[in-house]
Design an enzyme around this catalytic site. Structure first.
Site, PDB file in Angstrom:
ATOM      1  CE1 TYR A 167      78.020  55.488  61.342  1.00  0.00           C
ATOM      2  CE2 TYR A 167      77.072  55.076  63.521  1.00  0.00           C
ATOM      3  CZ  TYR A 167      78.141  55.023  62.649  1.00  0.00           C
ATOM      4  OH  TYR A 167      79.339  54.496  63.058  1.00  0.00           O
ATOM      5  CG  HIS A 174      64.349  59.709  19.773  1.00  0.00           C
ATOM      6  ND1 HIS A 174      63.341  59.778  20.713  1.00  0.00           N
ATOM      7  CD2 HIS A 174      63.819  59.051  18.713  1.00  0.00           C
ATOM      8  CE1 HIS A 174      62.263  59.191  20.232  1.00  0.00           C
ATOM      9  NE2 HIS A 174      62.520  58.738  19.012  1.00  0.00           N
ATOM     10  N   GLY A 234      63.849  56.073  21.149  1.00  0.00           N
ATOM     11  CA  GLY A 234      64.567  55.875  19.897  1.00  0.00           C
ATOM     12  C   GLY A 234      65.457  54.646  19.837  1.00  0.00           C
ATOM     13  NE  ARG A 250      58.961  59.447  26.241  1.00  0.00           N
ATOM     14  CZ  ARG A 250      59.400  59.058  25.047  1.00  0.00           C
ATOM     15  NH1 ARG A 250      59.208  57.821  24.655  1.00  0.00           N
ATOM     16  NH2 ARG A 250      60.028  59.888  24.261  1.00  0.00           N
ATOM     17  NE  ARG A 296      53.803  54.807  18.139  1.00  0.00           N
ATOM     18  CZ  ARG A 296      53.246  55.762  18.871  1.00  0.00           C
ATOM     19  NH1 ARG A 296      51.923  55.785  19.051  1.00  0.00           N
ATOM     20  NH2 ARG A 296      54.004  56.688  19.426  1.00  0.00           N
ATOM     21  CG  MET A 327      63.843  48.720  21.149  1.00  0.00           C
ATOM     22  SD  MET A 327      62.814  47.707  22.167  1.00  0.00           S
ATOM     23  CE  MET A 327      61.875  48.922  23.025  1.00  0.00           C
ATOM     24  CB  CYS A 368      82.152  53.242  57.899  1.00  0.00           C
ATOM     25  SG  CYS A 368      83.137  51.831  58.405  1.00  0.00           S
ATOM     26  CE  LYS A 400      56.184  54.342  21.825  1.00  0.00           C
ATOM     27  NZ  LYS A 400      57.020  53.835  20.729  1.00  0.00           N
ATOM     28  CB  SER A 413      81.451  51.237  62.383  1.00  0.00           C
ATOM     29  OG  SER A 413      81.422  51.752  61.076  1.00  0.00           O
TER      30      SER A 413
HETATM   31  P1  ADP Z   1      59.664  56.144  19.547  1.00  0.00           P
HETATM   32  O1  ADP Z   1      59.398  55.225  20.676  1.00  0.00           O
HETATM   33  O2  ADP Z   1      60.970  55.935  18.908  1.00  0.00           O
HETATM   34  O3  ADP Z   1      59.329  57.558  19.870  1.00  0.00           O
HETATM   35  P2  ADP Z   1      57.113  55.933  18.261  1.00  0.00           P
HETATM   36  O4  ADP Z   1      56.481  54.600  18.237  1.00  0.00           O
HETATM   37  O5  ADP Z   1      56.634  56.876  19.262  1.00  0.00           O
HETATM   38  O6  ADP Z   1      58.663  55.714  18.368  1.00  0.00           O
HETATM   39  O7  ADP Z   1      56.969  56.556  16.834  1.00  0.00           O
HETATM   40  C1  ADP Z   1      57.695  57.678  16.431  1.00  0.00           C
HETATM   41  C2  ADP Z   1      56.806  58.714  15.818  1.00  0.00           C
HETATM   42  O8  ADP Z   1      56.047  58.175  14.763  1.00  0.00           O
HETATM   43  C3  ADP Z   1      55.778  59.265  16.768  1.00  0.00           C
HETATM   44  O9  ADP Z   1      56.303  60.315  17.481  1.00  0.00           O
HETATM   45  C4  ADP Z   1      54.684  59.749  15.865  1.00  0.00           C
HETATM   46  O10 ADP Z   1      54.876  61.052  15.487  1.00  0.00           O
HETATM   47  C5  ADP Z   1      54.810  58.834  14.670  1.00  0.00           C
HETATM   48  N1  ADP Z   1      53.697  57.888  14.742  1.00  0.00           N
HETATM   49  C6  ADP Z   1      53.627  56.735  15.417  1.00  0.00           C
HETATM   50  N2  ADP Z   1      52.415  56.184  15.283  1.00  0.00           N
HETATM   51  C7  ADP Z   1      51.698  57.020  14.513  1.00  0.00           C
HETATM   52  C8  ADP Z   1      50.365  57.027  14.033  1.00  0.00           C
HETATM   53  N3  ADP Z   1      49.521  56.053  14.324  1.00  0.00           N
HETATM   54  N4  ADP Z   1      49.970  58.055  13.263  1.00  0.00           N
HETATM   55  C9  ADP Z   1      50.830  59.056  12.968  1.00  0.00           C
HETATM   56  N5  ADP Z   1      52.088  59.128  13.401  1.00  0.00           N
HETATM   57  C10 ADP Z   1      52.519  58.110  14.160  1.00  0.00           C
HETATM   58 MG    MG Z   2      57.654  58.132  20.598  1.00  0.00          MG
END
Ligand code: ADP
Ligand code: MG
Ligand code: MG
Length: 861
Positions: A830, A434, A105, A352, A96, A107, A810, A26, A743
């Site tokens: 092979y 998720h 989802g 991603r 995040r 973590m 094999c 991320k 083999s």
């Molecule tokens: P995950 O890895 O579980 O997707 P994220 O870190 O992407 O978690 O956060 C989940 C959601 O939270 C994101 O999809 C986004 O919509 C919202 N979010 C995260 N950071 C911000 C931010 N800086 N401003 C607004 N929304 C945010």
């Molecule tokens: Mg996300």
């Protein structure tokens, strides 16, 4: 000095997409999007090295981190023109998680951090939107309370439901600023009641609490399970991203959404996504509210009545579509993106590489070659060979009862259930939730947000209008179209066609390793040919002896105590064995077929029950007691290391002689019938002593001469051996004097190298894997250091003696991608694997060759 913090935003960043190991996926991609000039709210990433430090030092942080975070936060403040904790104009952030590879989802993330009683009031005033400010604050208490403070979220949901009941409303959107203010007080009281401590008001304390919780979430049960299922190492750790908040919940010109740049289910080149007006991100991905479609086409295809973003927010949608194209041409891969619209302005929050089904992966790769985004090499390298399993319902049957997980909504906590299920069906949540993403990544079809279904989990029933479906009823779901069908609908056994076959053709152009199959039945042989097998690498003959009436003749042979007695019994088996080979040779015309002479300990064929003994006695014309005596005598205490393999051929030459005759006669018959030759390769198992092979080869050559004289026709054949004992590897040069091919029987070679019985290993291997004593099961992936070293020695010594020596493998390892790469590296000719794994091996072999050439290219750079 180590840099613990990397900044991003305002068109530039310290990091890049390549820095995923350090910044997590991320963080690295937020940096990359910033560098591309895309609208990314500014922020910074605390590296995965801090996570490692955190766990190695009893959850303490490295010196200097605090100062680095402070100054990075300062530069975010400058960029957005707000101050963290400022009562008039507060900066809010999200905290995040983000590991090297995405774990959707699994973590934790905390939004709206920095709110307290004062800043919430300030935000209300400044935005002139108290409803938004207090909604954000209560969301924050709820999320922070759950994720950081460990207050179960149902407490908060309960309070919210109660309040809605009191007010007589059913939707969150019907609540106003005062409602949220009341709830905030109730939430805070609840936190105090649960923890005996007030909800923290100091924003910096909140920040460090959230950072610690995100690092801590690396070890939640669901994250650990996800890593185990996806082979993600425990020691990688997560990064933490702190980012200025943008708000999708400020009104009807605000929104939040998730999209795939192509359809992740089918791979079709269409914008695929969902959004929610006046909401925050978690609302979409958590799968709690059913969102609206991004495009008009998507809306129509799903018969949705809610307006699509394309029509409701045309201008921003156009901008988003531009970002879609930009990201695809930059990353040259299908992306999974998260965005938020704040008062008509688009912000990108994540990108991603999108998780996709195997079918979609093939289509995207083939299409992108057509679009000139990638070349064929990249396309071939990109497909995970193991994912091809998804296209072939191979072990579905073996898994026993097939279960569809039916839920109102799923959360990532359901990961175990999803893994155990063959499909997932939910009544709420979108196709980008998720749960849907995770299910797709595991190759499970997922239909989410089937709103007409009513599920009663307690009664274990599901209703669609008048139709009631009960636990145990048959149901079919189509993850591609979202259809749910009552009963069992025949599913299509995928053929090697379309994108699959196109990509495999490309793979074949790159690989040097040939791919054969392990097969002894006509069904398997035919299937393997369809999947592109280039011969049979292992035809086990013992199964042919267990069939129907043969087992009695076989037992008769075993209990006979004279050569004549054995010959008489074998004479009954010979025509049956010959006919088996005829059928197999017809199917494999033009291709080599390796036949292994009888291998298992006679022990395995012994009659056990009295009635079986009577049956054998009758057939052999001896007394039952005699049979019983003979059987007792043949019992071995360690049969796997006992009288088996070529040792049988040495003591009972008439057995191998019969088999050789059956092979030569069958080859002659098929040649007469079709005019085509079969390249037969006769394989002697379990050779440890060169002399064993030379004695048996002489015998086989003699039989070949006899059949040729009788039939007045010769057929080509080779005699070789299965290398499956350490001694054979060491004696390879001497064995190669008589062996035209080796083999590697890596199942037995692994057992004998480790001194470990495969059938008994399960009890403790798991413990070994868990404790890192053996990182992978050596019966699944060939141990490159120990067993592999023996293979290398045998290859080298064998080829030194006989340069044209044919080399193959094999064991089960022949269908394991990592082991196939090993085989390519040590120069085998092979690999041979089960029919269903043939495409996997073809692809893995191509990838091995491509990795080789790119390594060579690097070396000459
Ligand atoms: P995950 O890895 O579980 O997707 P994220 O870190 O992407 O978690 O956060 C989940 C959601 O939270 C994101 O999809 C986004 O919509 C919202 N979010 C995260 N950071 C911000 C931010 N800086 N401003 C607004 N929304 C945010
Ligand atoms: Mg996300
Ligand atoms: Mg063996």
């Amino acid at each position: 000095m180590t840099q613990w913090v990397y900044r991003f935003g305002e068109g530039k960043a310290d990091g890049r997409a390549e820095m995923k190991n350090l910044l997590g996926g991320k963080g690295a991609n937020l940096a990359e999007m910033s560098n591309l000039g895309l609208p990314v709210p500014p922020g910074f990433t605390i590296t995965t090295e801090v996570c490692t430090y955190f766990y190695q030092n009893a959850k303490a942080y490295p010196a200097g981190l605090e100062g680095d975070v402070k100054s990075a936060l300062g530069s975010v403040e400058t960029q957005v023109g707000r101050k963290f904790g400022d009562a008039d104009n507060p900066l809010l952030v999200s905290v995040r998680s983000g590991a090297r590879v995405s774990m959707p989802g699994m973590m934790d993330t905390v939004l709206n951090l920095g709110l307290n009683d004062k800043t919430a009031a300030g935000l209300a005033k400044r935005t002139g939107n108290p409803r938004f400010a207090y909604d954000s604050y209560r969301r924050f208490i709820q999320m922070y309370g759950h994720v950081v403070l460990g207050v179960d979220h149902h407490h908060f949901e309960e309070l919210l439901e109660l309040h809605k009941e009191d007010r007589g409303v059913s939707l969150d959107t019907e609540l106003g600023a005062e409602d949220w203010q009341k709830l905030i007080e109730a939430y805070k009281a609840k936190v105090k009641e649960e923890l005996g401590e007030a909800f923290p008001q100091d924003p910096l304390r909140q920040l460090w609490g959230a950072i610690g919780a995100v690092f801590g979430s690396w070890l939640t049960a669901r994250a650990v399970t996800y890593r185990k299922l996806h082979n993600i190492p425990e020691n990688w750790g997560t990064a933490v991203n702190v980012q200025a908040m943008v708000f999708g919940n400020m009104g009807d010109d605000c929104a939040t959404g998730v999209a795939f740049t192509r359809n992740p289910s089918t791979g079709a080149n269409e914008f695929y996504g969902e959004f929610l007006v006046n909401a925050q991100g978690e609302d979409v991905v958590a799968g709690i509210r059913t969102p609206q479609h991004l495009t008009i086409a998507g809306k129509k295809a799903n018969r949705s009545t809610l307006p699509a973003m394309e029509e409701a927010m045309t201008a921003v949608f156009g901008e988003l579509d531009g970002v879609r194209k930009r990201l695809e041409s930059h990353y040259r891969d299908m992306q999974d993106i998260e965005f938020t619209v704040e008062r008509g302005k688009l912000y990108m929050l994540q990108t991603r590489s999108g998780k996709r089904t195997a079918q979609a992966a093939l289509k995207v790769a083939v299409d992108m070659v057509g679009e000139g985004l990638i070349d064929r090499r990249q396309a071939v390298s990109r497909i995970d060979p193991a994912s091809l399993d998804q296209l072939q319902a191979e072990d579905r049957g073996a898994r026993g009862e097939k279960v569809i997980l039916v839920r109102t909504e799923t959360s990532p906590e359901d990961i175990h259930g999803m893994h155990a299920a063959v499909g997932v069906l939910t009544t709420r949540g979108g196709m980008t939730s998720h749960a849907a993403v995770v299910a797709r990544g595991m190759g499970r079809p997922c239909v989410s947000g089937a709103g007409d279904l009513r599920i009663d989990e307690a009664a274990r029933i599901m209703k669609v209008r008048d139709v009631v479906v009960r636990d145990g009823d048959l149901l079919t779901i189509d993850g591609g179209t979202g259809e749910v069908m009552l009963g069992e609908v025949p599913t299509i056994q995928p053929e090697l066609s379309g994108d699959f076959s196109e990509l495999m053709t490309w793979a074949d152009q790159f690989r040097r390793l040939k791919v054969r199959t392990n097969a002894e039945t006509p069904t398997d042989a035919r299937m393997a040919r369809r999947f592109g097998a280039e011969g049979i690498g292992l035809c086990r003959t013992e199964h042919m002896f267990f069939d129907g009436g043969r087992i009695v003749a076989m037992r008769e042979m075993i209990v006979a105590d004279t050569t004549e007695g054995r010959r008489a019994a074998l004479a009954k088996i010979m025509p049956m064995q010959r006919d088996d080979f005829v059928e197999l040779f017809r199917i494999m015309r033009g291709l080599p077929v390796t036949i292994r002479l009888l291998d298992p300990p006679l022990h395995e064929f012994l009659p056990n029950s009295r009635s079986e003994m009577e049956e054998v006695a009758k057939a052999a014309g001896v007394s039952t007691d005699h049979v019983a005596q003979r059987a007792a005598m043949l019992k071995e205490s360690n049969p796997m290391l006992g009288h088996r393999g070529c040792r049988l051929g040495i003591t009972y030459p008439e057995v191998y002689e019969m088999q050789a005759r059956a092979i030569f006669e069958a080859a002659t018959l098929v040649k007469q019938e079709t005019g085509e030759t079969v390249e037969t390769e006769i394989m002697i198992p379990l050779v440890a002593i060169p002399r064993e092979l030379s004695i048996l080869k002489e015998m086989i050559d003699r039989v070949a001469g006899e059949v040729a004289a009788a039939r007045k026709m010769t057929t080509p054949y080779l005699v070789g051996t299965m290398i499956e004992l350490p001694r054979a590897c060491l004696m390879a040069d001497k064995i190669a004097v008589d062996a035209a091919f080796f083999s590697f029987g890596t199942n037995d070679l692994t057992q004998t190298t480790y001194g470990l019985s495969r059938d008994d290993a399960a009890r403790f291997l798991q413990d070994y894997e868990r404790r890192g004593i053996l990182p992978v099961d050596p019966f699944i992936t060939l141990d490159p250091e120990g067993v592999g070293e023996l293979v290398k020695i045998a290859v080298e010594r064998g080829r030194r003696q006989r340069p044209e020596l044919k080399l193959g493998i094999c064991g089960e390892h022949g269908g394991d991608p990592a082991s196939v790469r090993f085989c390519a590296r040590v120069g085998l000719d092979y690999v041979s694997c089960s029919p269903f794994r043939v495409p996997i091996a073809r692809l893995a072999a191509a990838q091995a060759a491509l990795a080789d050439t790119s390594a060579a290219a690097h070396a000459t750079d």
